[in-house]
Write a protein that holds these residues in place. Structure first.
Motif, short mmCIF file in Angstrom:
data_model
loop_
_atom_site.label_atom_id
_atom_site.label_comp_id
_atom_site.label_asym_id
_atom_site.label_seq_id
_atom_site.Cartn_x
_atom_site.Cartn_y
_atom_site.Cartn_z
N SER A 16 0.84 -1.18 0.00
CA SER A 16 0.00 0.00 0.00
C SER A 16 0.88 1.24 0.00
CB SER A 16 -0.96 0.01 1.20
OG SER A 16 -0.24 0.06 2.41
N CYS A 17 0.28 2.33 -0.39
CA CYS A 17 0.98 3.60 -0.50
C CYS A 17 0.16 4.62 0.26
CB CYS A 17 1.07 3.96 -1.98
SG CYS A 17 1.72 5.57 -2.32
N ARG A 18 0.82 5.43 1.11
CA ARG A 18 0.09 6.38 1.94
C ARG A 18 0.93 7.59 2.27
NH1 ARG A 18 -0.49 2.01 6.59
NH2 ARG A 18 -1.74 1.27 4.90
N ILE A 19 0.27 8.58 2.82
CA ILE A 19 0.94 9.77 3.31
C ILE A 19 0.61 9.90 4.78
CG2 ILE A 19 0.91 12.29 3.24
CD1 ILE A 19 0.70 12.07 0.21
N LEU A 20 1.61 10.20 5.60
CA LEU A 20 1.41 10.44 7.03
C LEU A 20 1.58 11.92 7.30
CD1 LEU A 20 3.64 7.62 8.61
CD2 LEU A 20 1.23 7.51 7.95
N ASP A 21 0.65 12.49 8.05
CA ASP A 21 0.74 13.86 8.51
C ASP A 21 0.97 13.83 10.01
OD1 ASP A 21 0.39 15.07 6.06
OD2 ASP A 21 -1.75 15.43 6.33
#
Length: 183
Positions: A82-87
């Motif tokens: 999976s591919c994601r962005i963390l803030d």
């Protein structure tokens, strides 16, 4: 911690011609609130924007891509990458967690501390890369503004130490990962 991301997915039609399958705005969620997927709050540790996930390897590019908010899983998927962005909001502490995965992270903005459960910390700045091999860790924003990290998560084999000890993944809310759901 609620800056949305525009996600554009290029795919192909039934005749094999390229087209854009979707073009949408995706907002962050708190991974500890699955399957409700609430927006991140002050105690979340971090917010996640799920960009894409696959249900196996090698990836089947003929499967329909599901709407990300309905196909999210906390932390790491067990069936495919999976591919994601963390803030990460500015904070004095993060949230220790382990995933059974190999993670590739790139700091897009901000200054981030990556801390292991062994007590070591490395400060990562914009464009720095981290490779995390199933380590129990926490992310801590060391700056004054929200930091953003791009992460690709690849499921890994179970981690078993030489003495037979099994390192377990962290729980983060109910696992929303029904068997019947496909990409």
């Amino acid at each position: 911690m609620d800056a949305p991301i525009r996600r554009v997915v290029a795919s192909h039609d039934s005749q094999g011609k390229g087209h854009f399958a979707s073009d949408e705005i995706i907002t962050p969620y708190d991974p500890k609130t699955a399957p409700v997927f609430s927006t991140p709050g002050p105690d979340s540790g971090f917010g996640v924007i799920q960009i894409h996930r696959s249900r196996g390897f090698p990836v089947d590019n003929l499967k329909t891509v599901a709407d990300p908010p309905k196909s999210l899983v906390p932390l790491a998927d067990t069936k495919g990458p999976s591919c994601r962005i963390l803030d990460l909001p500015p904070a004095d502490a993060g949230w220790f967690h382990r995933t059974l995965s190999l993670d590739y992270g790139v700091v897009l903005s901000g200054t981030v501390g990556f801390i292991t459960d062994g007590g070591e910390e490395r400060i990562l700045n914009q464009h720095d890369v981290i490779v995390c091999r199933g380590v129990n860790h926490e992310w801590v924003n060391r700056g004054k503004d929200v930091a953003r990290i791009f992460v690709v998560v690849v499921p890994s084999k179970e981690i078993v130490l030489e003495d037979g000890t099994r390192l377990e993944k962290s729980l983060a809310g109910d696992i929303y990962d029904p068997e019947e759901e496909e990409d």
